[in-house]
Design an enzyme around this catalytic site. Structure first.
Site, PDB file in Angstrom:
ATOM      1  N   HIS A 249       0.794  -1.236   0.000  1.00 27.49           N
ATOM      2  CA  HIS A 249       0.000   0.000   0.000  1.00 27.49           C
ATOM      3  C   HIS A 249       0.824   1.283   0.000  1.00 27.49           C
ATOM      4  O   HIS A 249       0.278   2.378   0.097  1.00 27.49           O
ATOM      5  CB  HIS A 249      -0.944   0.003   1.210  1.00 27.49           C
TER       6      HIS A 249
ATOM      7  N   ARG B  23      -3.361   5.589  -3.490  1.00 30.41           N
ATOM      8  CA  ARG B  23      -4.693   5.867  -2.921  1.00 30.41           C
ATOM      9  C   ARG B  23      -4.821   7.285  -2.352  1.00 30.41           C
ATOM     10  O   ARG B  23      -5.618   7.522  -1.434  1.00 30.41           O
ATOM     11  CB  ARG B  23      -5.031   4.893  -1.798  1.00 30.41           C
TER      12      ARG B  23
ATOM     13  N   ARG C 114       1.392   8.859  16.134  1.00 29.28           N
ATOM     14  CA  ARG C 114       0.131   9.308  15.557  1.00 29.28           C
ATOM     15  C   ARG C 114      -0.176  10.683  16.115  1.00 29.28           C
ATOM     16  O   ARG C 114      -0.048  10.911  17.334  1.00 29.28           O
ATOM     17  CB  ARG C 114      -0.978   8.309  15.912  1.00 29.28           C
TER      18      ARG C 114
ATOM     19  N   ASP D  30     -13.440  18.100  20.066  1.00 29.47           N
ATOM     20  CA  ASP D  30     -14.830  18.274  20.475  1.00 29.47           C
ATOM     21  C   ASP D  30     -15.063  17.743  21.879  1.00 29.47           C
ATOM     22  O   ASP D  30     -14.326  16.888  22.350  1.00 29.47           O
ATOM     23  CB  ASP D  30     -15.819  17.658  19.466  1.00 29.47           C
TER      24      ASP D  30
HETATM   25  N1  HPA Z   1     -15.322  10.030  17.917  1.00 30.98           N
HETATM   26  C1  HPA Z   1     -14.311   9.338  17.383  1.00 30.98           C
HETATM   27  N2  HPA Z   1     -13.198   9.911  16.971  1.00 30.98           N
HETATM   28  C2  HPA Z   1     -13.088  11.241  17.101  1.00 30.98           C
HETATM   29  C3  HPA Z   1     -14.104  12.014  17.649  1.00 30.98           C
HETATM   30  C4  HPA Z   1     -15.274  11.367  18.086  1.00 30.98           C
HETATM   31  O1  HPA Z   1     -16.227  11.980  18.582  1.00 30.98           O
HETATM   32  N3  HPA Z   1     -13.693  13.315  17.621  1.00 30.98           N
HETATM   33  C5  HPA Z   1     -12.450  13.313  17.073  1.00 30.98           C
HETATM   34  N4  HPA Z   1     -12.076  12.068  16.768  1.00 30.98           N
END
Ligand code: HPA
Length: 235
Positions: A4, A43, A87, A204
């Site tokens: 890959h 890809r 990562r 978030d």
């Molecule tokens: N869920 C999974 N992975 C994520 C999220 C989430 O709410 N936000 C950023 N990466």
């Protein structure tokens, strides 16, 4: 060449930074690396090799989820002699103990994924970071006077789900946040005896639905990129 990745042997550095998004890999290469070469675009998963303050480094994307990072990280370790993969991604916070833009260094990843068991017969629901990268990131953050939170993360196979409550595995193990890749990366590193870390930016807050806006996103990830690159210099 691996199945890959189309880079030639020798075109991938011993340390690789892995954002999920190919365009983020390009952004980091364009803005932080010197002597950059695009070494694979199979890809549209871009891998760039260059130098950061004279140290060779490759920035390559993982795609999303355990199956995708499982493929790329395995080939990098196994066929390109990569020693360490960091990562660099985003996560959703389960708890309001984390704030938007916080940096989070993953100590271990819990998952419902069958990846580690199916691939290597590890009958476990969690995998630890491997090698020195995790500690190097923490030490580098201290030197740079940056705050990094540490703890367990939930590596979920699911982004959209019916139930609103925190998934059982995450609640039971006090996972502070959710992402989708660390578990498979750590499983590959454990099996191949390599180094792996996962450094995340909180994008978030799940209970309040706050999130980093699209136009804040690029800039908000700069501290994580800087910390990862400075950590590479110390490895
Ligand atoms: N869920 C999974 N992975 C994520 C999220 C989430 O709410 N936000 C950023 N990466």
């Amino acid at each position: 060449m691996s199945v890959h990745i189309s880079a030639k042997k020798g075109e991938i550095a011993p340390i690789v930074l892995m954002p999920g998004d190919p365009l983020r890999a390009k952004y980091i290469a364009d803005n932080y690396l010197q002597e950059v070469k695009l070494v694979s675009q199979t890809r549209n998963i871009f891998f760039f090799t260059g130098t950061y303050k004279n140290k060779p480094v490759t920035i390559g994307s993982s795609g999303m989820g355990c199956p995708s990072i499982g493929i790329y990280s395995y080939e990098l370790y196994n066929e390109y002699d990569v020693d360490c993969i960091i990562r660099i991604g985003t996560c959703g916070a389960y708890s309001t103990d984390l704030n938007l833009f916080d940096l989070f260094n993953v100590e271990r990843a819990f998952s419902e994924s069958t990846f580690a068991n199916a691939a290597f017969g590890y009958p476990r629901d969690h995998m630890y970071h491997e090698g020195k990268a995790y500690a190097t990131i923490n030490e580098t953050a201290e030197e740079l006077m940056m705050t990094v939170k540490k703890g367990p993360v939930h590596s979920s196979d699911v982004f959209y789900r019916a139930a609103k409550r925190i998934p059982e595995i995450a609640a039971k193990n006090d996972c502070l946040a959710v992402e989708m890749e660390a578990f498979a990366l750590f499983a590959n590193a454990a099996y191949l005896k390599k180094s792996a870390a996962t450094l995340l930016t909180v994008s978030d807050i799940i209970p309040t639905q706050e999130h980093i806006s699209a136009d804040q996103r690029e800039k908000s990830l700069l501290p994580m990129m800087k910390l990862a690159l400075e950590s590479v210099l110390r490895m």
